[in-house]
Design an enzyme around this catalytic site. Structure first.
Site, mmCIF file in Angstrom:
data_model
loop_
_atom_site.group_PDB
_atom_site.id
_atom_site.type_symbol
_atom_site.label_atom_id
_atom_site.label_comp_id
_atom_site.label_asym_id
_atom_site.label_seq_id
_atom_site.Cartn_x
_atom_site.Cartn_y
_atom_site.Cartn_z
ATOM 1 N N SER A 118 0.852 -1.183 0.151
ATOM 2 C CA SER A 118 -0.118 0.215 -0.040
ATOM 3 C C SER A 118 0.868 1.365 -0.040
ATOM 4 O O SER A 118 2.021 1.219 0.577
ATOM 5 C CB SER A 118 -0.922 0.130 1.304
ATOM 6 O OG SER A 118 -1.625 1.196 1.556
ATOM 7 N N LYS A 171 2.380 -3.982 6.359
ATOM 8 C CA LYS A 171 2.542 -3.830 5.040
ATOM 9 C C LYS A 171 4.093 -3.581 4.974
ATOM 10 O O LYS A 171 4.804 -4.309 4.220
ATOM 11 C CB LYS A 171 1.708 -2.802 4.449
ATOM 12 C CG LYS A 171 0.303 -3.112 4.264
ATOM 13 C CD LYS A 171 0.073 -4.430 3.326
ATOM 14 C CE LYS A 171 -1.343 -4.770 3.326
ATOM 15 N NZ LYS A 171 -1.528 -6.065 2.689
ATOM 16 N N TYR A 212 -1.814 -1.906 11.263
ATOM 17 C CA TYR A 212 -2.069 -2.323 9.723
ATOM 18 C C TYR A 212 -0.985 -1.893 8.738
ATOM 19 O O TYR A 212 -0.444 -2.569 8.047
ATOM 20 C CB TYR A 212 -3.388 -1.831 9.152
ATOM 21 C CG TYR A 212 -3.498 -1.709 7.603
ATOM 22 C CD1 TYR A 212 -3.848 -2.806 6.868
ATOM 23 C CD2 TYR A 212 -3.284 -0.430 6.877
ATOM 24 C CE1 TYR A 212 -3.784 -3.056 5.702
ATOM 25 C CE2 TYR A 212 -3.181 -0.594 5.523
ATOM 26 C CZ TYR A 212 -3.663 -1.807 4.934
ATOM 27 O OH TYR A 212 -3.430 -1.847 3.568
HETATM 28 C C1 UD1 Z 1 -6.933 3.824 4.046
HETATM 29 C C2 UD1 Z 1 -5.400 3.353 4.693
HETATM 30 C C3 UD1 Z 1 -4.612 2.886 3.543
HETATM 31 C C4 UD1 Z 1 -5.212 1.522 3.244
HETATM 32 C C5 UD1 Z 1 -6.560 1.560 2.959
HETATM 33 C C6 UD1 Z 1 -7.041 0.014 2.999
HETATM 34 C C7 UD1 Z 1 -4.922 5.476 6.071
HETATM 35 C C8 UD1 Z 1 -4.347 6.568 6.112
HETATM 36 N N1 UD1 Z 1 -4.888 4.866 4.957
HETATM 37 O O1 UD1 Z 1 -6.578 4.307 2.741
HETATM 38 O O2 UD1 Z 1 -3.318 2.525 4.105
HETATM 39 O O3 UD1 Z 1 -4.594 0.744 2.512
HETATM 40 O O4 UD1 Z 1 -7.336 2.502 3.736
HETATM 41 O O5 UD1 Z 1 -8.503 0.189 3.239
HETATM 42 O O6 UD1 Z 1 -5.560 5.233 6.805
HETATM 43 N N2 UD1 Z 1 -13.076 9.852 3.915
HETATM 44 C C9 UD1 Z 1 -14.082 10.551 4.328
HETATM 45 N N3 UD1 Z 1 -15.286 9.941 4.659
HETATM 46 C C10 UD1 Z 1 -15.566 8.773 4.763
HETATM 47 C C11 UD1 Z 1 -14.597 7.788 4.368
HETATM 48 C C12 UD1 Z 1 -13.386 8.384 3.969
HETATM 49 O O7 UD1 Z 1 -14.065 11.761 4.252
HETATM 50 O O8 UD1 Z 1 -16.476 8.064 5.499
HETATM 51 C C13 UD1 Z 1 -11.955 10.405 3.430
HETATM 52 C C14 UD1 Z 1 -10.623 10.132 3.892
HETATM 53 O O9 UD1 Z 1 -10.549 11.154 5.207
HETATM 54 C C15 UD1 Z 1 -9.655 9.932 2.746
HETATM 55 C C16 UD1 Z 1 -10.286 9.532 1.713
HETATM 56 O O10 UD1 Z 1 -11.833 9.669 2.116
HETATM 57 O O11 UD1 Z 1 -9.015 11.351 2.615
HETATM 58 C C17 UD1 Z 1 -10.101 8.110 1.464
HETATM 59 O O12 UD1 Z 1 -10.324 7.375 2.499
HETATM 60 P P1 UD1 Z 1 -10.274 5.992 2.452
HETATM 61 O O13 UD1 Z 1 -11.217 5.184 1.546
HETATM 62 O O14 UD1 Z 1 -10.734 5.174 3.976
HETATM 63 O O15 UD1 Z 1 -8.698 5.414 1.986
HETATM 64 P P2 UD1 Z 1 -7.634 5.695 2.801
HETATM 65 O O16 UD1 Z 1 -7.505 6.546 4.097
HETATM 66 O O17 UD1 Z 1 -6.777 6.837 1.787
#
Ligand code: UD1
Length: 344
Positions: free
Chosen positions: A127, A156, A152
């Site tokens: 990742s 990795k 987690y």
């Molecule tokens: C996260 C992990 C990443 C992992 C992946 C696996 C972190 C920093 N990264 O990715 O290592 O491989 O999950 O599932 O935790 N968001 C919202 N509202 C929501 C959900 C998400 O605003 O309800 C935003 C988050 O703040 C982020 C973006 O959407 O900016 C993507 O979030 P998400 O899909 O959870 O992925 P990552 O956090 O990038």
């Protein structure tokens, strides 16, 4: 037939899309999955798309005797794509031992079994989380690995090191480590897609479930980051594009084209989108509103990260091709299909 590939976590989200692409390329696939975060009906979806039913063993990769029995039953496994892992960042903070046990033991078992059964190649699902908040964007594979922000993320990093140490010790195997950015979307047939258990943690399933009315409102985690609109930036990559890179990686190792016994590639588009841009694009493409509100930052979130995919583009000859519009449309089509099937 090009030979047998073992896909651990093959009924999961990225795993199932990769099984289809392996079959399209002429491989015979054996899936191992403990169904802890997926269900066996995914195999029907795979068969509908490819016309071929993959072999399936409901086995937990941390069970060494059971894994050995899989290699004995399915003689001639040439390569492995190892997806099976626990992946919820928040849960890993609460249950670190579960994460270390699942994610490390499963890899250790595979690496121990590979030479015993002359399995030559393993692709590992890593990742972009290994980069933490990169100092330079877009981030390339030479960027420093930053201390992990969760157990987690740490698994990795440790798994990558275990692979390097094992290969450098002279074990007769090759590996390609793929660092994913944010995979989204579903197969264009809508026969397979992402099906999280319970409340989705990742953005896109939350967006599609909110658009469907299953969730009342999406929370946008923070609008005070240093980005155009204040929300976080990620590199959202189409899951079928991502799956295709795995087939290229397997071919590369089995056809002896690797330049080193361990190679590492970023898999992203090279384009960063904010959370709000993603929601707006989704609304534009589907014509469906996604009720959302801004809330505070989520602990452990990275402000902005997107890939420099040049290495994968130039060396693997792989490029992310799908537009984000088509990808979001595929995610919505999948959500509608789940509704038709009474699953959501
Ligand atoms: C996260 C992990 C990443 C992992 C992946 C696996 C972190 C920093 N990264 O990715 O290592 O491989 O999950 O599932 O935790 N968001 C919202 N509202 C929501 C959900 C998400 O605003 O309800 C935003 C988050 O703040 C982020 C973006 O959407 O900016 C993507 O979030 P998400 O899909 O959870 O992925 P990552 O956090 O990038």
């Amino acid at each position: 037939m090009k030979g047998k590939i073992l896909v651990t976590g093959g009924t999961g989200y990225i795993g199932s899309h990769t099984v289809v692409e392996l079959q399209n390329d002429g491989y015979e696939v054996v899936i191992v999955d403990n169904l802890s975060n997926s269900n066996a009906e995914v195999i029907d979806g795979i068969e509908k798309i490819s016309g071929i039913r993959p072999a399936f063993e409901q086995v937990d990769c941390i069970d060494f005797p059971a894994m050995k029995a899989v290699f004995e039953k399915h003689q001639g496994i040439r390569g492995i794509i190892h997806f099976a892992a626990s992946k919820a960042v928040g849960e890993s903070v609460e249950k670190p031992l579960l994460y270390y046990r699942n994610n490390l033991d499963s890899l250790l078992n595979l690496l121990e079994l590979m030479p015993q059964f002359n399995t030559e190649a393993i692709v590992f699902s890593s990742s972009c989380t290994v980069y933490g908040q990169p100092d330079i964007l877009p981030v390339d594979e030479n960027a420093p690995i930053k201390p992990a922000l969760s157990p987690y993320g740490n698994t990795k990093q440790i798994c990558e090191e275990i692979i390097r140490d094992t290969v450098y010790a002279g074990t007769p195997i090759k590996s390609i480590i793929l660092r994913y950015f944010n995979p989204i979307g579903a197969h264009p047939t809508a026969e397979i897609g992402e099906l999280p258990n319970g409340v989705p943690q990742n953005l896109l399933p939350f967006v599609t479930q909110t658009a469907m009315g299953i969730r009342k409102e999406l929370s946008v985690f923070g609008d005070d980051y240093d980005t155009v609109d204040g929300s976080c930036i990620r590199d959202y990559i189409n899951v079928v594009d991502l799956a295709k890179a795995h087939v290229i990686a397997v071919n590369r190792m089995l056809e002896n084209k690797s330049l080193a016994n361990v190679e590492t590639f970023n898999l992203g588009t090279g384009r960063g989108l904010t959370v709000l841009e993603l929601i707006n694009t989704f609304e534009k493409v589907t014509g469906v509103k996604v009720p959302h509100k801004i809330v505070g930052r989520r602990e452990g979130d990275i402000e902005k990260v997107w890939a420099n995919p040049d290495h994968a583009n130039n060396v693997l000859g792989w490029t992310a091709k799908e537009t984000v519009e088509d990808t979001l449309a595929s995610a919505w089509k999948w959500q509608l299909r789940l509704r038709e099937r009474g699953l959501m």
